[in-house]
Enzyme design. Structure first.
Site, PDB file in Angstrom:
ATOM      1  N   ASN A 187      -1.007 103.801  -8.931  1.00 44.70           N
ATOM      2  CA  ASN A 187      -0.801 103.662  -7.496  1.00 44.70           C
ATOM      3  C   ASN A 187      -2.148 103.634  -6.775  1.00 44.70           C
ATOM      4  O   ASN A 187      -3.149 104.061  -7.330  1.00 44.70           O
ATOM      5  CB  ASN A 187       0.048 104.830  -6.978  1.00 44.70           C
TER       6      ASN A 187
ATOM      7  N   CYS B 162       7.084 100.060 -11.658  1.00 44.43           N
ATOM      8  CA  CYS B 162       7.497 101.321 -11.046  1.00 44.43           C
ATOM      9  C   CYS B 162       8.925 101.584 -11.493  1.00 44.43           C
ATOM     10  O   CYS B 162       9.590 100.697 -12.009  1.00 44.43           O
ATOM     11  CB  CYS B 162       7.389 101.213  -9.526  1.00 44.43           C
ATOM     12  N   HIS B 163       9.393 102.812 -11.303  1.00 48.64           N
ATOM     13  CA  HIS B 163      10.741 103.129 -11.777  1.00 48.64           C
ATOM     14  C   HIS B 163      11.661 103.615 -10.669  1.00 48.64           C
ATOM     15  O   HIS B 163      12.717 104.158 -10.928  1.00 48.64           O
ATOM     16  CB  HIS B 163      10.673 104.184 -12.886  1.00 48.64           C
TER      17      HIS B 163
ATOM     18  N   HIS C 196       7.906 100.885  -3.406  1.00 52.00           N
ATOM     19  CA  HIS C 196       8.272 102.128  -2.724  1.00 52.00           C
ATOM     20  C   HIS C 196       8.956 101.888  -1.378  1.00 52.00           C
ATOM     21  O   HIS C 196       9.300 102.845  -0.692  1.00 52.00           O
ATOM     22  CB  HIS C 196       7.060 103.061  -2.542  1.00 52.00           C
TER      23      HIS C 196
ATOM     24  N   TYR D 135       5.977 107.009   4.679  1.00 51.22           N
ATOM     25  CA  TYR D 135       5.654 105.592   4.848  1.00 51.22           C
ATOM     26  C   TYR D 135       6.023 105.056   6.226  1.00 51.22           C
ATOM     27  O   TYR D 135       5.665 103.930   6.562  1.00 51.22           O
ATOM     28  CB  TYR D 135       6.385 104.736   3.806  1.00 51.22           C
TER      29      TYR D 135
END
Length: 489
Positions: free
Chosen positions: A149, A170-171, A200, A256
């Site tokens: 990241n 990413c998971h 994300h 975010y």
């Protein structure tokens, strides 16, 4: 089959070993070459020892090439798996603690917000060096599979400026899929998910069960779920207001956007402390530090645990091994990857990194066209993309004005701080992270001069955040080992 995979950042105990186990669970990969490299020789040696023991226990004669010289590890590699954390815990601490003095309360601080922007400056500088080495010594056309990241920023920089095809992995969407299946009461394998957005901030834009769209059932299902209605308040509120569920965890998502962490007295309303990932102040830093301390004291006990099994029973759901398996064996795989947009999502910038459904087989990695995101979802993503673009260009050029503009445009940073505060904060962070920011040598010298003159905006050096928990001892961590192993996996 015979080809080479290189792991960079292989000193990551849980993650590197997890990915290695996934790869070695593919029967055709028993004779491939493996290289591990890391700048931490001690961690590298320990992880190599564990993985070599796993190989031998499974009757595989492969010897892992373990080296602190990354060019040696990259030599002849067809795939490079990147999971580095540039600056380690020392740099990570400044990503969390300096913004806190200015009132910016982050849970993770590795993707957006002030911490993610500064982390991006460190990671991009290093990964462009990796790209240079890959082009010079790896197999022509080598692919980098990036887990570091801020994933979108790093993937963007490597594709645009590094000259190495880089896929960001990413998971988040995997975890969210299982949540959705649980609240709907439908087996996961019966649901067909379509996710699209940016890393994300990806959205489940379609969830079908036997061809029937289930989106309109999500809000009531989450609001009625005893566990998730307490742990996922931010995600449920976003679902309520935008109509779509976000792939990212409550704590991640809360930092975010500008709405949930800008006032200390309101943060507790939106987060839950049953797990750090639900929004704890500096939660990821705390658990990472705990794991580091535990690893240093309990490593000998790991050697006494049963080795990993490579028959497929220990294989996880990370995309990495499935991508390589598909490219090498032509078995098809569908997963959500971070790739350059280039028209895939039509109402997001052409030059950006999007996370979308992709297909892999022997012909390569295919990126279907998604089309438009729902307008509100696109608006949320677009705001973040401009922060990412400013941060990427700043990291590549060492342009401190672009860096400060990125922080100014960041939703949460801008909600908490005014422009003079942001300018001073970034100067502080540049000075604190000097050893990892070679592109900012001149800017750091100017920042030191500015800060030395005094007459600074007052900050709260004693502020620890709205909800910051005590760090646990290695003994406490060891007692929770089974639970933590499940979480880490």
């Amino acid at each position: 089959m015979n080809f080479k995979i290189a792991f960079i950042g292989a000193g990551s105990l849980v993650f590197a070993r997890t990915l290695f186990t996934d790869i070695m669970s593919v029967p055709e990969f028993r004779d491939i070459d493996i290289a591990f490299t890391d700048i931490n020789a001690d961690n590298l040696q320990k992880v190599t020892e564990l993985c070599q023991r796993d190989l031998e226990a499974n009757g595989i004669s492969t010897r892992i090439q373990s080296t602190t010289n990354r060019r040696e590890a990259f030599k002849g590699a067809k795939y490079i798996i990147n999971c580095v954390r540039i600056g380690g815990l020392e740099g990570f601490e400044t990503d969390i603690d300096i913004p806190l003095r200015y009132g910016i309360d982050q849970c993770v601080g590795d993707t957006l917000c002030t911490g993610g922007i500064m982390y991006g400056q460190r990671v991009i500088a290093a990964m462009l060096d990796f790209c240079k080495d890959i082009k010079e010594v790896a197999e022509p056309g080598a692919i980098m599979l990036n887990y570091s990241n801020p994933n979108a920023m790093a993937t963007w920089a490597c594709n645009k400026y590094g000259g190495v095809r880089t896929i960001g992995l990413c998971h988040g969407e995997i975890h969210g899929e299982h949540q959705i299946a649980e609240v709907l009461g439908i087996p996961h394998e019966e649901l067909d998910f379509t996710c699209a957005g940016i890393n994300h901030q990806t959205w489940y834009i379609s969830i079908k069960h036997h061809g029937v769209e289930m989106l309109d059932k999500l809000l009531s299902a989450f609001e009625a779920h005893e566990k998730y209605k307490e742990e996922e308040k931010v995600r449920i509120d976003i679902l309520k207001r935008f109509g779509y569920y976000s792939t990212e965890s409550n704590g991640h998502l809360s930092e975010y956007v500008s709405w949930y962490r800008k006032r200390p007295d309101e943060i507790r309303r939106w987060i839950n402390l049953d797990s750090w990932i639900n929004g704890e102040t500096g939660g990821y830093l705390r658990v990472t530090r705990e794991e580091r301390n535990w690893f240093e004291t309990d490593y000998p006990k790991l050697l006494k645990e049963p080795p990993k099994v490579f028959d497929g029973s220990d294989r996880g759901h990370e995309h990495c091994s499935y991508i390589i398996e598909s490219l090498e064996t032509s078995r098809m795989y569908r997963g959500d990857f971070n790739v350059m947009n280039e028209g895939c999502i039509t109402n997001l910038p052409y030059e950006s990194v999007v996370e979308v459904p992709c297909y892999v087989d022997g012909n390569g990695i295919s990126v279907p066209k998604v089309g438009d995101l729902p307008l509100g979802c696109a608006a949320v993503c677009s705001q973040s993309i401009w922060v990412q673009r400013l941060a990427v260009e700043a990291a590549v050029s060492g342009d401190v004005n672009l860096l400060k503009q990125a922080a100014l445009m960041d939703p949460l940073t801008g909600a908490v701080c005014n422009p003079p505060e942001i300018w001073q904060m970034i100067d502080e962070m540049l000075v604190a992270q000097e050893e990892w920011l070679p592109q900012y040598t001149e800017a750091i010298a100017r920042a030191k001069d500015t800060l030395s003159k005094g007459n600074l905006i007052p900050t709260n050096h004693d502020y620890r955040g709205a909800v910051r928990l005590r760090e646990k001892t290695p003994e406490e961590v060891a007692s929770e080992r089974e639970k933590r192993t499940i979480t880490a996996s």
